[in-house]
Design a protein around this motif. Structure first.
Motif: not given
Length: 153
Positions: A31-49
């Motif tokens: 989703l680079v076109h939306t400039a979306e990013r994932v931020v702390a305090p949530g998970r920022v890498s790895g596989l979601l569980e």
């Protein structure tokens, strides 16, 4: 409540597609076109569980948006679901389903949401929100398809 359902056929095994779809960095790269990013305090890498929190930040319609979602169900490799715990919607749930077929994996995304603001929110859903969600799903699934099919080859 509004519902959006999409399907994508990916020529790769369900387990591979399932893991790529749960990979936080793959989602952000898609989703680079939306400039979306994932931020702390949530998970920022790895596989979601199950139980993981993912905090998305992006710009849509020229405005900053924040949406925090919790992974509420994981059924490997058949699917997972997440729900908004904080964000612009009154409610939002996204079910990701992966079904192995003779040709690969059929990915079905089902998003059910309710916008705030009553009638005005329902009009916005039909005019812009549905189109934006569809654009996000199509970009994410095209990226997922490219990555999974290269790895499966």
């Amino acid at each position: 409540m509004s519902i959006l359902i999409t399907t994508t056929l990916i020529h790769a095994p369900a387990a591979l597609v399932f893991d790529l779809a749960r990979d936080v960095r793959e989602h952000t790269a898609a989703l680079v076109h939306t400039a979306e990013r994932v931020v702390a305090p949530g998970r920022v890498s790895g596989l979601l569980e199950a139980g993981d929190l993912v905090c998305f930040r992006a710009r849509h319609f020229g405005l900053p948006f924040a949406l925090d979602a919790e992974v509420v169900e994981v059924d490997a490799p058949r699917g997972f679901s997440d729900e908004q715990v904080r964000g612009p919607f009154r409610a939002l749930r996204h079910d990701h389903v992966f079904a192995e077929t003779g040709a690969g994996t059929l990915v079905t995304d089902r998003i059910v949401w309710e916008s705030p603001l009553g009638l005005l929110g329902r009009v916005a859903d039909e005019v812009a929100v549905r189109r934006q969600l569809l654009s996000i799903l199509m970009a994410r699934n095209a990226h997922l398809k490219r990555r999974a099919e290269v790895r499966a080859a």
